[in-house]
Design an enzyme around this catalytic site. Structure first.
Site, PDB file in Angstrom:
ATOM      1  N   GLU A 196      41.625  40.909  39.308  1.00 49.34           N
ATOM      2  CA  GLU A 196      42.194  42.260  39.314  1.00 49.34           C
ATOM      3  C   GLU A 196      43.572  42.329  38.655  1.00 49.34           C
ATOM      4  O   GLU A 196      44.575  42.646  39.312  1.00 49.34           O
ATOM      5  CB  GLU A 196      42.261  42.796  40.743  1.00 49.34           C
ATOM      6  CG  GLU A 196      40.900  42.948  41.394  1.00 49.34           C
ATOM      7  CD  GLU A 196      40.974  43.600  42.767  1.00 49.34           C
ATOM      8  OE1 GLU A 196      42.081  43.973  43.205  1.00 49.34           O
ATOM      9  OE2 GLU A 196      39.916  43.751  43.403  1.00 49.34           O
ATOM     10  N   GLU A 378      33.630  40.907  44.721  1.00 52.14           N
ATOM     11  CA  GLU A 378      34.144  41.413  46.000  1.00 52.14           C
ATOM     12  C   GLU A 378      33.488  42.747  46.301  1.00 52.14           C
ATOM     13  O   GLU A 378      33.386  43.617  45.438  1.00 52.14           O
ATOM     14  CB  GLU A 378      35.662  41.645  45.972  1.00 52.14           C
ATOM     15  CG  GLU A 378      36.517  40.417  46.031  1.00 52.14           C
ATOM     16  CD  GLU A 378      38.001  40.758  46.100  1.00 52.14           C
ATOM     17  OE1 GLU A 378      38.346  41.861  46.618  1.00 52.14           O
ATOM     18  OE2 GLU A 378      38.812  39.953  45.631  1.00 52.14           O
TER      19      GLU A 378
END
EC number: 3.2.1.21
Length: 473
Positions: A196, A378
């Site tokens: 991220e 995730e």
């Protein structure tokens, strides 16, 4: 190195074939009873991150999150990652727990400050020793290690020199990545460079570490991507599969009255990272915004480094972004000025978003970026469940995960090249600026450090064993 570690190293590679066996020519299916089967070789796993579970903050290096979490007012309830789940000292028990829950692949992150405490220069053997032991323990229990090299935990010395806004950080990352690969690469096949990068560049400026509102954010974006590209040089060092994990969100316009806003927000939230890594260019919308925010030096030559083949694109999915037709703009994302959002853009949507957004996202990625395999690195939800003796009931999480996996199955049936799913998270953990208020599939009593698998952990174990969902779930 212990004798057991030497024995495990002699049998290196055990379990790695699981991740290497990607989906080729096998289709997901629904049988006559309504059960949903996932493709042969579908990767089932669970995920954590170093700073969120390891603790041991006074051992083997200091990172910017150690400093940030000790700054009053930065983290909910004054929580810190000093102890967290104490995984640094309890990793062997945690691996045995994961094995008992049927985990086949474990995605974890390596803490850069433990390996190179000063960001550059001497490598810390004690830090490498910990991950050496962790990998051997995983392989010894038949669990494939799937490490991420950067999950927001930057050595504080590099932050003091400018963090990711400084070009040099990308080169220091490449050196660190090579040091980790030298130690673990004989047993670890699959690697993720960054987790991220959007968060490290944008969200860090007001919610997460380092918390500096004047960080040149678009310069940080570029240097994070450059670090990813430099990290891909691990392939020449013998790395098997290499990937990048992005937090991606479908952008939904409330009604035609918001024309133009959706594409600009999608460029900022999604294509700003997808396009350089997978197409070798920035979106035009981002280039226009960058012109007023960042001097990148030599982006053309850098893009040749950034745009290299990846084996898998990791997708972290928690929410969609919905634009509002009315109300005042409520965001601090450069380039989205004047656009109205139904909720602040910087807030992660917990407890869980509508799963159909994930189906839409996976199909879009397979259409727009063909040839790159997808893996959900995730996905999860947080609910305010509590331990009741030896049990933790969490039916809301099971319902959410069931709906999500049905949406994932639908996407595969419709043609998405999705090869695996990692639930977030194995353990309750330090959820960054939220502190310890978000929860995983295993309950952690932070006073005693006792672990209790939630009902969702047992449910997920059965899903993995069946490689699918039963009718009625």
């Amino acid at each position: 190195m212990t004798e057991s570690a030497m024995t495990s190293r002699a049998g290196r590679g055990r379990g790695a074939d699981l991740v290497a066996a990607v989906v080729q020519g096998h289709a997901a299916a629904s049988d006559a009873a309504g059960d949903l089967s996932f493709p042969d070789g579908f990767i089932w796993g669970a995920a954590t991150a170093a700073y969120q579970i390891e603790g041991a903050w006074r051992e083997d290096g200091r990172g910017l999150w150690d400093v940030f979490s000790h700054t009053p007012g930065k983290v909910a309830s004054g929580h810190t990652g000093d102890i967290a789940c104490d995984h640094y000292h309890r990793y062997a028990d945690d691996v045995r727990l994961m094995a008992g829950l049927g985990d086949r692949v474990y995605r974890f992150s390596v803490a850069w400050p433990r390996i190179v405490p000063d960001g550059s220069g001497p490598v810390n053997p004690a830090g490498l020793d910990f991950y050496d032991r962790l990998v051997d323990e995983l392989l010894g229990h038949g669990i494939t290690p799937y490490p991420t090299l950067y999950h927001w935990d930057l050595p504080q010395t590099l932050e003091d020199r400018g963090g990711w806004a400084a070009r040099d950080t990308a080169y220091r990352f490449a050196e660190y990545a090579l040091a980790v690969h030298r130690r673990l690469g004989d047993r670890v096949r699959c690697w993720i460079t960054l987790n991220e990068p959007w968060v490290a560049a944008f969200l860090a400026t007001h919610r997460g570490a380092p918390g500096a509102a004047d960080v040149p954010r678009f310069r940080a974006v570029h240097h994070l991507l450059l670090g990813h590209g430099l990290g891909l040089r691990l392939r020449s060092a013998g790395a098997g599969q290499l990937g990048l994990t992005l937090s991606l969100s479908p952008v939904i316009e409330a009604r035609p009255g918001v024309r133009g806003g959706g594409r600009r927000v999608d460029a900022l939230a999604n294509r700003q990272f997808l396009d350089p890594a997978l197409r070798g260019r920035y979106p035009e919308e981002v280039l226009k915004i960058m012109a007023g925010h960042a001097r990148l030096g030599h982006p053309g030559r850098d893009l040749e480094t950034i745009h290299q083949p990846v084996d898998l694109l990791g997708v972290n999915y928690y929410s969609h972004v919905r634009l509002a037709a009315e109300g005042e703009p409520a965001n601090r994302l450069p380039g989205s000025e004047g656009i109205r959002f139904e909720r602040p853009t910087a807030v992660t949507a917990w407890p869980g978003d509508r799963p159909d957004g994930l189906r839409t996202l996976l199909l879009r990625l397979s259409r727009d970026y063909p040839g790159v395999g997808l893996i959900i690195t995730e996905n999860g939800a947080a609910f305010d469940d509590r331990a009741d003796g030896d049990r933790v009931h969490d039916p809301e999480r099971i319902r959410y995960l069931t709906a999500t996996l049905r949406a994932v199955h639908d996407a595969i049936m419709a043609g998405a090249d999705l090869r695996g799913y990692f639930v977030w998270s194995v353990l309750d953990n330090f959820e960054w600026a939220y502190g310890y208020h978000k929860r995983g599939i295993v309950y952690v009593d932070y006073t005693t450090m006792r672990r209790i698998p939630r009902e969702s952990a047992l449910w997920y174990r059965d899903v993995v064993r069946r490689n699918g969902l039963r009718n009625g779930e």
